[in-house]
Design a protein around this motif. Structure first.
Motif, short mmCIF file in Angstrom:
data_model
loop_
_atom_site.label_atom_id
_atom_site.label_comp_id
_atom_site.label_asym_id
_atom_site.label_seq_id
_atom_site.Cartn_x
_atom_site.Cartn_y
_atom_site.Cartn_z
N THR A 76 0.95 -1.15 -0.05
CA THR A 76 -0.04 0.12 0.06
C THR A 76 0.90 1.11 0.02
O THR A 76 0.58 2.29 -0.63
N GLU A 77 1.87 1.32 0.79
CA GLU A 77 2.84 2.31 0.76
C GLU A 77 3.85 2.53 -0.46
O GLU A 77 3.86 3.81 -0.63
N ARG A 78 4.54 1.71 -0.84
CA ARG A 78 5.49 1.70 -1.78
C ARG A 78 5.42 0.90 -2.93
O ARG A 78 6.18 -0.22 -3.14
N PRO A 79 4.48 1.05 -3.84
CA PRO A 79 4.31 0.20 -5.06
C PRO A 79 5.59 0.15 -5.91
O PRO A 79 5.80 -0.84 -6.56
N ASP A 80 6.45 1.31 -6.00
CA ASP A 80 7.67 1.08 -6.46
C ASP A 80 8.58 0.13 -6.10
O ASP A 80 9.28 -0.74 -6.89
N LEU A 81 8.72 -0.12 -4.59
CA LEU A 81 9.58 -0.96 -3.98
C LEU A 81 8.93 -2.46 -4.47
O LEU A 81 9.84 -3.37 -4.34
N LEU A 82 7.62 -2.55 -4.45
CA LEU A 82 7.21 -3.73 -4.72
C LEU A 82 7.42 -4.33 -6.22
O LEU A 82 7.95 -5.55 -6.13
N ARG A 83 7.44 -3.16 -7.06
CA ARG A 83 7.90 -3.77 -8.35
C ARG A 83 9.51 -4.14 -8.48
O ARG A 83 9.74 -5.03 -9.07
N LEU A 84 10.38 -3.44 -7.63
CA LEU A 84 11.62 -3.78 -7.51
C LEU A 84 11.84 -5.04 -6.80
O LEU A 84 12.77 -5.96 -7.32
N LEU A 85 11.05 -5.50 -5.71
CA LEU A 85 11.19 -6.75 -5.25
C LEU A 85 10.83 -7.88 -6.14
O LEU A 85 11.56 -8.74 -6.29
N LEU A 86 9.77 -7.64 -6.84
CA LEU A 86 9.40 -8.59 -7.82
C LEU A 86 10.76 -8.89 -8.82
O LEU A 86 10.62 -9.92 -9.31
N ARG A 87 11.17 -7.83 -9.36
CA ARG A 87 12.02 -7.90 -10.21
C ARG A 87 13.35 -8.55 -9.78
O ARG A 87 14.16 -9.37 -10.65
N LEU A 88 13.84 -8.37 -8.82
CA LEU A 88 15.04 -9.05 -7.98
C LEU A 88 14.66 -10.29 -7.88
O LEU A 88 15.49 -11.11 -7.91
N SER A 89 13.49 -10.74 -7.44
CA SER A 89 13.05 -12.33 -7.45
C SER A 89 13.41 -12.83 -8.35
O SER A 89 13.74 -14.07 -8.74
N ALA A 90 12.89 -12.35 -9.52
CA ALA A 90 12.92 -12.89 -11.14
C ALA A 90 14.22 -13.28 -11.35
O ALA A 90 14.63 -14.02 -11.86
N ILE A 91 15.15 -12.03 -11.10
CA ILE A 91 16.52 -12.32 -11.43
C ILE A 91 17.23 -13.41 -10.60
O ILE A 91 17.83 -14.27 -11.13
N ALA A 92 16.78 -13.54 -9.51
CA ALA A 92 17.42 -14.79 -8.82
C ALA A 92 16.85 -16.04 -9.05
O ALA A 92 17.77 -17.29 -9.22
N LEU A 93 15.76 -15.94 -9.77
CA LEU A 93 15.22 -17.47 -10.41
C LEU A 93 15.98 -17.68 -11.61
O LEU A 93 16.28 -18.87 -11.93
N LYS A 94 16.23 -16.81 -12.39
CA LYS A 94 16.94 -16.95 -13.71
C LYS A 94 18.20 -17.25 -13.39
O LYS A 94 18.76 -18.07 -14.12
N GLN A 95 19.09 -16.80 -12.13
CA GLN A 95 20.23 -17.42 -11.81
C GLN A 95 20.47 -18.75 -11.61
O GLN A 95 21.28 -19.35 -11.83
N LEU A 96 19.32 -19.17 -10.84
CA LEU A 96 19.23 -20.55 -10.50
C LEU A 96 19.04 -21.41 -11.94
O LEU A 96 19.34 -22.42 -12.03
N LEU A 97 18.21 -20.92 -12.45
CA LEU A 97 18.26 -21.69 -14.02
C LEU A 97 19.58 -21.91 -14.68
O LEU A 97 19.60 -22.96 -15.35
N VAL A 98 20.24 -20.58 -14.80
CA VAL A 98 21.42 -20.56 -15.51
C VAL A 98 22.57 -21.80 -14.99
O VAL A 98 23.45 -22.38 -15.35
N SER A 99 22.55 -21.66 -13.26
CA SER A 99 23.30 -22.41 -12.77
C SER A 99 22.95 -24.02 -12.85
O SER A 99 23.81 -24.75 -13.14
N ASN A 100 21.56 -24.46 -13.03
CA ASN A 100 21.44 -25.60 -13.59
C ASN A 100 21.60 -26.26 -15.03
O ASN A 100 22.32 -27.18 -15.46
N ALA A 101 21.79 -25.14 -15.71
CA ALA A 101 22.15 -25.22 -17.16
C ALA A 101 23.66 -25.33 -17.12
O ALA A 101 24.27 -26.18 -17.92
N MET A 102 24.54 -24.74 -16.46
CA MET A 102 25.82 -25.04 -16.27
C MET A 102 26.40 -26.45 -15.84
O MET A 102 27.18 -26.91 -16.46
#
Length: 237
Positions: free
Chosen positions: A118-144
């Protein structure tokens, strides 16, 4: 030679990197976590408490996601600025999150996180983006681990660490490695002797030069990129 955060030429620019450092806007997120969260200080090898569930932001150090299937395997990392949702971790045998080096982590309880909605939708968007980056990192690790040769895995890992913990010069990078060789071998699915041989071969080829146990210099950035089929994805910001 002066070093900077600018990546040497030879990379592509096809969009955000799978492991790109967070944007400067993350400072506001750190401030929110500092004001509303709890700071956890972890020693090397200390486990991060996974209960009660919460949202964690890595302040410094390096966290590893490890399992025992049947032996210890590090399947991914969280770097400074990365977000970890403990409730979303998979139910794997022996799953744990540990610090590979002294680390500090801000932790938010679900009640505190609700105020972001409710207070900081901009931070919510950033949190979601950082969570997505972490997931992509895990996928790349599995590919390696699943698709690449031993040398390709090591080269890909060093590129990843350079992008998150490196300082760059002309066709070179100085990398901090906040983990042990055993951690690195466990992550890459290699035994210690194989990892040692690959690192020695890269040194003989003039690609890298170790600077102690937890730092090395990449003397030939393009040469390291050439040894990783994932170089474009790993080094694009």
């Amino acid at each position: 030679m002066a070093l900077s955060n600018d990546v040497p030429s030879g990379r592509t620019s096809k969009g955000p990197a799978l492991d790109a450092p967070p944007s400067p806007g993350t400072a506001a997120l750190f401030t929110f976590f500092e004001r509303s969260g709890t700071l956890l200080r972890l020693a090397r090898c200390q486990l991060l408490p996974l209960h009660p569930a919460g949202t964690c932001l890595v302040r410094c150090g390096l966290l590893a996601l490890q399992t025992a299937t049947p032996r210890r395997q590090i399947v991914g990392f969280w770097h400074p600025g990365d977000v970890l949702e403990t409730a979303n971790l998979p139910a794997l045998p022996g799953l744990a999150v540990s610090a590979t080096a002294p680390a500090e982590v801000w932790r938010l309880r679900p009640q505190a996180l609700e105020s972001i909605l409710t207070e900081r939708p901009d931070l919510l968007r950033l949190l979601l983006r950082l969570s997505a980056i972490a997931l992509k990192q895990l996928l790349v690790s599995n590919a390696m681990v699943g698709k690449l040769s031993g040398e390709e895995r090591v080269a890909s890992f060093l590129l990843t660490m350079a992008m998150r913990h490196g300082r760059f010069g002309s066709n070179r990078a100085e990398i901090d490695l906040p983990l042990s060789r055993a951690d690195m071998a466990d992550h890459l699915g290699l035994n210690a002797d194989t990892l040692s041989r690959i690192m020695s071969a890269l040194r003989t080829a003039g690609i890298i030069e170790p600077l102690g146990r937890h730092r090395l210099v990449v003397r030939d950035w393009r040469g390291l990129r050439d040894r990783s089929p994932l170089a474009d994805a790993l080094t694009t910001r």
